[in-house]
Design an enzyme around this catalytic site. Structure first.
Site, PDB file in Angstrom:
ATOM      1  N   HIS A 137      -1.353   0.279 -19.822  1.00  0.00           N
ATOM      2  CA  HIS A 137      -1.431   0.198 -18.364  1.00  0.00           C
ATOM      3  C   HIS A 137      -0.485   1.266 -17.799  1.00  0.00           C
ATOM      4  O   HIS A 137       0.669   1.376 -18.205  1.00  0.00           O
ATOM      5  CB  HIS A 137      -1.016  -1.200 -17.911  1.00  0.00           C
ATOM      6  N   CYS A 172      -2.840  -6.380 -12.955  1.00  0.00           N
ATOM      7  CA  CYS A 172      -2.972  -5.179 -13.800  1.00  0.00           C
ATOM      8  C   CYS A 172      -3.460  -5.480 -15.208  1.00  0.00           C
ATOM      9  O   CYS A 172      -3.883  -4.574 -15.918  1.00  0.00           O
ATOM     10  CB  CYS A 172      -1.649  -4.436 -13.858  1.00  0.00           C
ATOM     11  N   ASN A 212      -0.290   3.878 -10.317  1.00  0.00           N
ATOM     12  CA  ASN A 212      -0.695   2.582 -10.873  1.00  0.00           C
ATOM     13  C   ASN A 212      -1.955   2.105 -10.127  1.00  0.00           C
ATOM     14  O   ASN A 212      -1.891   1.794  -8.946  1.00  0.00           O
ATOM     15  CB  ASN A 212       0.465   1.600 -10.686  1.00  0.00           C
TER      16      ASN A 212
HETATM   17  N1  ACO Z   1      12.311   6.916  -2.633  1.00  0.00           N
HETATM   18  C1  ACO Z   1      13.646   7.065  -2.583  1.00  0.00           C
HETATM   19  N2  ACO Z   1      14.506   6.060  -2.801  1.00  0.00           N
HETATM   20  C2  ACO Z   1      13.993   4.865  -3.077  1.00  0.00           C
HETATM   21  C3  ACO Z   1      12.607   4.629  -3.150  1.00  0.00           C
HETATM   22  C4  ACO Z   1      11.761   5.721  -2.903  1.00  0.00           C
HETATM   23  N3  ACO Z   1      10.419   5.619  -2.957  1.00  0.00           N
HETATM   24  N4  ACO Z   1      12.391   3.335  -3.451  1.00  0.00           N
HETATM   25  C5  ACO Z   1      13.599   2.764  -3.574  1.00  0.00           C
HETATM   26  N5  ACO Z   1      14.557   3.688  -3.354  1.00  0.00           N
HETATM   27  C6  ACO Z   1      16.012   3.509  -3.384  1.00  0.00           C
HETATM   28  C7  ACO Z   1      16.434   2.077  -3.155  1.00  0.00           C
HETATM   29  O1  ACO Z   1      16.517   1.818  -1.777  1.00  0.00           O
HETATM   30  C8  ACO Z   1      17.777   2.037  -3.829  1.00  0.00           C
HETATM   31  O2  ACO Z   1      18.732   2.596  -2.971  1.00  0.00           O
HETATM   32  P1  ACO Z   1      20.221   1.999  -2.872  1.00  0.00           P
HETATM   33  O3  ACO Z   1      20.807   2.180  -4.232  1.00  0.00           O
HETATM   34  O4  ACO Z   1      20.848   2.841  -1.820  1.00  0.00           O
HETATM   35  O5  ACO Z   1      20.049   0.564  -2.503  1.00  0.00           O
HETATM   36  C9  ACO Z   1      17.624   2.999  -5.021  1.00  0.00           C
HETATM   37  O6  ACO Z   1      16.484   3.815  -4.704  1.00  0.00           O
HETATM   38  C10 ACO Z   1      17.399   2.304  -6.342  1.00  0.00           C
HETATM   39  O7  ACO Z   1      16.380   1.311  -6.147  1.00  0.00           O
HETATM   40  P2  ACO Z   1      15.885   0.418  -7.353  1.00  0.00           P
HETATM   41  O8  ACO Z   1      14.807  -0.504  -6.852  1.00  0.00           O
HETATM   42  O9  ACO Z   1      17.033  -0.176  -8.073  1.00  0.00           O
HETATM   43  O10 ACO Z   1      15.226   1.538  -8.259  1.00  0.00           O
HETATM   44  P3  ACO Z   1      14.721   1.404  -9.741  1.00  0.00           P
HETATM   45  O11 ACO Z   1      15.431   2.363 -10.617  1.00  0.00           O
HETATM   46  O12 ACO Z   1      14.630  -0.015 -10.214  1.00  0.00           O
HETATM   47  O13 ACO Z   1      13.226   1.955  -9.606  1.00  0.00           O
HETATM   48  C11 ACO Z   1      10.973   1.119  -9.425  1.00  0.00           C
HETATM   49  C12 ACO Z   1      12.332   1.291  -8.737  1.00  0.00           C
HETATM   50  C13 ACO Z   1      10.402   2.488  -9.730  1.00  0.00           C
HETATM   51  C14 ACO Z   1      10.065   0.345  -8.500  1.00  0.00           C
HETATM   52  C15 ACO Z   1      11.174   0.343 -10.765  1.00  0.00           C
HETATM   53  O14 ACO Z   1      11.946  -0.817 -10.543  1.00  0.00           O
HETATM   54  C16 ACO Z   1       9.877  -0.041 -11.385  1.00  0.00           C
HETATM   55  O15 ACO Z   1       9.118   0.800 -11.841  1.00  0.00           O
HETATM   56  N6  ACO Z   1       9.577  -1.351 -11.489  1.00  0.00           N
HETATM   57  C17 ACO Z   1       8.332  -1.819 -12.059  1.00  0.00           C
HETATM   58  C18 ACO Z   1       7.264  -1.659 -11.040  1.00  0.00           C
HETATM   59  C19 ACO Z   1       5.886  -1.849 -11.628  1.00  0.00           C
HETATM   60  O16 ACO Z   1       5.574  -1.374 -12.683  1.00  0.00           O
HETATM   61  N7  ACO Z   1       5.068  -2.565 -10.878  1.00  0.00           N
HETATM   62  C20 ACO Z   1       3.715  -2.710 -11.237  1.00  0.00           C
HETATM   63  C21 ACO Z   1       3.448  -4.076 -11.616  1.00  0.00           C
HETATM   64  S1  ACO Z   1       1.851  -4.241 -12.262  1.00  0.00           S
HETATM   65  C22 ACO Z   1       0.863  -5.092 -11.150  1.00  0.00           C
HETATM   66  O17 ACO Z   1       0.406  -6.161 -11.477  1.00  0.00           O
HETATM   67  C23 ACO Z   1       0.565  -4.519  -9.868  1.00  0.00           C
END
Ligand code: ACO
Length: 331
Positions: free
Chosen positions: A258, A117, A288
């Site tokens: 980004h 990214c 993204n």
């Molecule tokens: N829909 C519903 N529930 C979901 C989903 C979904 N799409 N995805 C995960 N969950 C659930 C999980 O299973 C978990 O359930 P549990 O508590 O029963 O185990 C719960 O939601 C919480 O999951 P977390 O992973 O802890 O959720 P979090 O608040 O951390 O949000 C997210 C997840 C949005 C992915 C966040 O961590 C994030 O934005 N991280 C950064 C990602 C990013 O920016 N990546 C790009 C990198 S750049 C590149 O180079 C590509």
């Protein structure tokens, strides 16, 4: 012979988004998720999904054509093509070579940059450096991604986050018009390479029946770790580039971040003390798009009149690697 450093301008921008839109509600029909969950955690409402013909090179070519038209530059005047992508059409030849061929530019230097990214900012710095040697005058910098091709549509923690698209900019050391590229600050931490990766398809895990069965050819991410690292490194690189140029955060007219996650962008806004209204945002529409995210946003910001002559603009990104980067541009 390498000549003295010279000013590099952005003389045109362009972008391309596939027509097909996939909303959060559409996704919820085949993935166990909901619009409420996705929007609350990320700020994303919909994303674009490329069709079979819309390869990374085809989308990049479309964005490049718009940027070249805006710059009023004939394709044959392009000396260098640098493409940022983590979803190249194939491992080789480079997507830059494919775009060169699509545009009918014979002879231009072509290379791909892989910094996920942060790729567009890495590509911009590479192109700027080449232009500053004096050996090249015009560069086409493209960020293009077909992330839908590497997403595991059975993994709700990743497939809801990403989308497809392309953006481009023409950089020139030969023009008195355009936005001036002021500075870059890039960095990386390879010790964090395992938080976000696609393990299969390279030389360490070539495609086999086993690698396919183990779903190794999809993007894998430890979301929470990426989130924490992103907040830290994006805020720091933004502060570093401002300090290195003696610019206060309140002197920035616009920040083009980004577009990964609204909560990450909110935290950067608080850390820099810059109101969120000064950030250009379009992640609700595209999700993204990795290396395409900044050039699409920059093009939309420019075309919407959001960037005015004289504005100091900060571009800032992080990505797999980990990589990070920032650039300052005087519009
Ligand atoms: N829909 C519903 N529930 C979901 C989903 C979904 N799409 N995805 C995960 N969950 C659930 C999980 O299973 C978990 O359930 P549990 O508590 O029963 O185990 C719960 O939601 C919480 O999951 P977390 O992973 O802890 O959720 P979090 O608040 O951390 O949000 C997210 C997840 C949005 C992915 C966040 O961590 C994030 O934005 N991280 C950064 C990602 C990013 O920016 N990546 C790009 C990198 S750049 C590149 O180079 C590509």
């Amino acid at each position: 012979m390498i000549s003295a450093q010279r000013s590099v301008k952005i003389t045109g921008t362009g972008s391309y988004a596939p027509r097909k839109s996939l909303s959060n509600d559409d996704l919820a029909k085949f993935v166990d998720t909901s619009d409420e969950w996705i929007f609350a955690r990320t700020g994303i409402k919909e994303r674009r999904i490329a069709d079979e013909e819309e390869t990374a090179s085809a989308m990049g070519t479309s964005a490049a054509r718009v940027a070249l038209a805006e710059a009023d530059l004939a394709p044959e005047s392009v000396d260098v093509i640098v493409v940022a992508t983590m979803t190249p059409d194939m491992l080789f030849p480079s997507t830059a070579c494919l775009i060169q061929n699509d545009l009918g530019i014979a002879g231009a230097v072509c290379l791909d940059v892989e910094a996920a990214c942060s790729g567009f900012l890495y590509a911009m710095e590479v192109a700027t450096g080449l232009l500053q040697t004096g050996r090249y005058r015009n560069a086409l910098v493209v960020g293009t991604e077909k992330l839908s091709s590497i997403l595991d549509w059975e993994d709700r923690s990743t497939c809801v986050l990403f989308g497809d698209g392309a953006g481009a900019a023409v950089l020139s050391s030969d023009s008195s018009d355009g936005a001036t590229v002021i500075d870059f600050k890039l960095g990386a931490d390879g010790s964090k390479s395992d938080v976000l990766s696609m393990p299969g398809g390279g030389s360490s895990i070539p495609a086999t029946q086993d690698s396919l069965a183990a779903r190794q050819h999809f993007l894998k991410m430890r979301g929470r770790e990426v989130f924490k690292l992103a907040v830290k490194v994006m805020g720091q690189v933004a502060l570093d580039i401002l300090e290195q140029n003696d610019i206060r955060p309140d002197q920035l007219s616009c920040v083009v971040p980004h577009q990964a996650n609204m909560r990450i962008i909110d935290s950067i806004s608080s850390r820099l003390g810059i109101p969120i209204e000064r950030f250009f945002l379009n992640l609700d529409k595209y999700g993204n798009t990795s290396a395409a995210s900044i050039p699409i946003a920059l093009d939309e910001a420019a075309r919407s009149g959001r960037l005015k002559s004289g504005d100091t603009v900060l571009l800032v990104a992080f990505g797999a690697g980990l990589t990070w980067g920032a650039s300052l541009v005087k519009w």
